[in-house]
Design a protein around this motif. Structure first.
Motif, PDB file in Angstrom:
ATOM      1  N   HIS A  51       1.308   2.129  -3.925  1.00  0.00           N
ATOM      2  CA  HIS A  51       0.646   1.196  -3.306  1.00  0.00           C
ATOM      3  C   HIS A  51      -0.250   0.825  -4.460  1.00  0.00           C
ATOM      4  O   HIS A  51      -0.891  -0.294  -4.655  1.00  0.00           O
ATOM      5  CB  HIS A  51      -0.145   1.515  -2.088  1.00  0.00           C
ATOM      6  CG  HIS A  51       0.791   1.793  -0.938  1.00  0.00           C
ATOM      7  ND1 HIS A  51       0.165   1.778   0.427  1.00  0.00           N
ATOM      8  CD2 HIS A  51       2.033   1.949  -0.946  1.00  0.00           C
ATOM      9  CE1 HIS A  51       1.376   2.132   1.310  1.00  0.00           C
ATOM     10  NE2 HIS A  51       2.312   2.297   0.408  1.00  0.00           N
ATOM     11  N   GLY A  94       5.598  -5.859  -5.839  1.00  0.00           N
ATOM     12  CA  GLY A  94       5.785  -5.138  -4.487  1.00  0.00           C
ATOM     13  C   GLY A  94       7.350  -5.200  -4.051  1.00  0.00           C
ATOM     14  O   GLY A  94       7.951  -4.189  -3.548  1.00  0.00           O
ATOM     15  N   GLU A 100       6.392  -4.433   3.015  1.00  0.00           N
ATOM     16  CA  GLU A 100       5.139  -3.993   2.833  1.00  0.00           C
ATOM     17  C   GLU A 100       4.487  -4.254   1.442  1.00  0.00           C
ATOM     18  O   GLU A 100       3.392  -4.710   1.278  1.00  0.00           O
ATOM     19  CB  GLU A 100       4.926  -2.514   3.442  1.00  0.00           C
ATOM     20  CG  GLU A 100       3.496  -1.916   3.212  1.00  0.00           C
ATOM     21  CD  GLU A 100       3.651  -0.415   3.751  1.00  0.00           C
ATOM     22  OE1 GLU A 100       2.587   0.011   4.044  1.00  0.00           O
ATOM     23  OE2 GLU A 100       4.840   0.288   3.693  1.00  0.00           O
ATOM     24  N   ALA A 112       4.048  -7.781   0.638  1.00  0.00           N
ATOM     25  CA  ALA A 112       2.802  -8.174   1.414  1.00  0.00           C
ATOM     26  C   ALA A 112       1.378  -7.859   0.564  1.00  0.00           C
ATOM     27  O   ALA A 112       0.449  -8.647   0.406  1.00  0.00           O
ATOM     28  CB  ALA A 112       2.943  -8.060   2.893  1.00  0.00           C
ATOM     29  N   TYR A 113       1.369  -6.593   0.398  1.00  0.00           N
ATOM     30  CA  TYR A 113       0.134  -6.166  -0.238  1.00  0.00           C
ATOM     31  C   TYR A 113      -0.215  -6.704  -1.475  1.00  0.00           C
ATOM     32  O   TYR A 113      -1.180  -7.246  -2.025  1.00  0.00           O
ATOM     33  CB  TYR A 113       0.158  -4.504  -0.709  1.00  0.00           C
ATOM     34  CG  TYR A 113      -0.064  -3.794   0.503  1.00  0.00           C
ATOM     35  CD1 TYR A 113      -0.726  -3.941   1.518  1.00  0.00           C
ATOM     36  CD2 TYR A 113       0.790  -2.463   0.311  1.00  0.00           C
ATOM     37  CE1 TYR A 113      -0.970  -2.984   2.509  1.00  0.00           C
ATOM     38  CE2 TYR A 113       0.362  -1.743   1.260  1.00  0.00           C
ATOM     39  CZ  TYR A 113       0.005  -1.770   2.533  1.00  0.00           C
ATOM     40  OH  TYR A 113      -0.179  -0.952   3.552  1.00  0.00           O
ATOM     41  N   GLN A 142      -5.108  -4.843   2.252  1.00  0.00           N
ATOM     42  CA  GLN A 142      -4.390  -3.576   2.962  1.00  0.00           C
ATOM     43  C   GLN A 142      -4.257  -3.765   4.317  1.00  0.00           C
ATOM     44  O   GLN A 142      -3.100  -3.643   4.738  1.00  0.00           O
ATOM     45  CB  GLN A 142      -5.411  -2.422   2.686  1.00  0.00           C
ATOM     46  CG  GLN A 142      -5.466  -1.751   1.243  1.00  0.00           C
ATOM     47  CD  GLN A 142      -6.692  -0.737   1.010  1.00  0.00           C
ATOM     48  OE1 GLN A 142      -7.517  -0.838   1.870  1.00  0.00           O
ATOM     49  NE2 GLN A 142      -6.264   0.001   0.172  1.00  0.00           N
ATOM     50  N   GLY A 187      -1.436  -6.327   4.656  1.00  0.00           N
ATOM     51  CA  GLY A 187       0.164  -5.704   4.294  1.00  0.00           C
ATOM     52  C   GLY A 187       0.487  -4.825   5.579  1.00  0.00           C
ATOM     53  O   GLY A 187       1.522  -4.879   5.835  1.00  0.00           O
ATOM     54  N   ARG A 188      -0.220  -4.047   6.139  1.00  0.00           N
ATOM     55  CA  ARG A 188      -0.470  -3.267   7.278  1.00  0.00           C
ATOM     56  C   ARG A 188       0.272  -4.071   8.621  1.00  0.00           C
ATOM     57  O   ARG A 188       1.293  -3.756   9.118  1.00  0.00           O
ATOM     58  CB  ARG A 188      -1.226  -2.320   7.655  1.00  0.00           C
ATOM     59  CG  ARG A 188      -1.558  -1.134   6.571  1.00  0.00           C
ATOM     60  CD  ARG A 188      -0.688  -0.119   6.676  1.00  0.00           C
ATOM     61  NE  ARG A 188      -0.837   0.673   5.633  1.00  0.00           N
ATOM     62  CZ  ARG A 188      -0.252   1.794   5.413  1.00  0.00           C
ATOM     63  NH1 ARG A 188       0.761   2.202   6.126  1.00  0.00           N
ATOM     64  NH2 ARG A 188      -0.620   2.792   4.517  1.00  0.00           N
ATOM     65  N   ASP A 241       3.781  -5.365   7.850  1.00  0.00           N
ATOM     66  CA  ASP A 241       4.611  -3.967   8.094  1.00  0.00           C
ATOM     67  C   ASP A 241       4.850  -3.587   9.351  1.00  0.00           C
ATOM     68  O   ASP A 241       6.084  -3.629   9.881  1.00  0.00           O
ATOM     69  CB  ASP A 241       3.896  -2.732   7.079  1.00  0.00           C
ATOM     70  CG  ASP A 241       4.592  -1.821   7.323  1.00  0.00           C
ATOM     71  OD1 ASP A 241       6.117  -1.709   6.946  1.00  0.00           O
ATOM     72  OD2 ASP A 241       4.341  -0.465   7.514  1.00  0.00           O
TER      73      ASP A 241
END
Length: 194
Positions: free
Chosen positions: A58, A77, A102, A105-106, A136, A139-140, A143
């Protein structure tokens, strides 16, 4: 570049050459760091727990998004888990699509938030921490949506939406490391720009 004391710093996207070089270096780091952590974990008798706890893949993705923008962030990513799997067999095959989503997206959100205007009165490390936290969380969320689609629409029995919360708890030391290291790195970059 700072217009005056009442406005915030603005960040233009760096050159394509810089974005490409930054993404390439970040992919290398995102492939190499987990291997280093796995070797260290094996030497300490922790197995893969060190990598799952400190989230080494990450860190370069978030950092390159903040440094080089959304294109470099998304590319890093998306490619890092695929290249890592091709070279090392990790992450495990069922996890690769979720890690691509994920991490991309981050990188995307870190890159988009790098240019977000914040009041100049906010110290640089705190401003970068705010942007990092935004990336963060986004991104979560992405996900969790990907996992929900896999579980509820595609019938994937190997995944669960609860795994997102479990991953946050397991990865808390890695998040703390990111909250300290990334704003400090970006603050150092800001000082070089001035």
């Amino acid at each position: 570049m700072q217009a005056n004391a009442t406005t915030s710093r603005t960040y233009a996207l760096p050159s394509i050459k810089f974005q490409t070089a930054a993404a390439a270096l970040a992919v290398i780091a995102a492939v190499a760091l987990p291997q280093i952590f796995h070797v260290a974990g094996a030497a300490l008798g922790l197995g893969t727990a060190l990598g799952q706890t400190l989230l080494p893949m990450h860190l370069p993705v978030l950092l390159v998004g903040l440094l080089a923008g959304p294109y470099a962030g998304v590319a890093t990513g998306a490619f890092a888990p695929i290249i890592s799997f091709a070279l090392t067999g990790m992450p495990m095959a069922p996890m690769v699509p979720f890690m691509v989503i994920e991490l991309a997206a981050y990188g995307l959100f870190a890159g988009l938030l790098r240019g977000m205007s914040l009041p100049a009165s906010i110290p640089s490390p705190i401003a970068w921490l705010i942007k990092l936290l935004g990336a963060q969380v986004a991104g979560r969320v992405v996900d969790a949506i990907a996992i929900a689609v896999a579980v509820y629409l595609l019938g994937n029995a190997q995944m669960s939406v609860a795994s997102v919360a479990a991953a946050v708890v397991t990865g808390l030391p890695g998040l703390i490391l990111q909250w300290i290291a990334i704003p400090m790195i970006m603050f150092a970059v800001d000082r070089k720009r001035d």
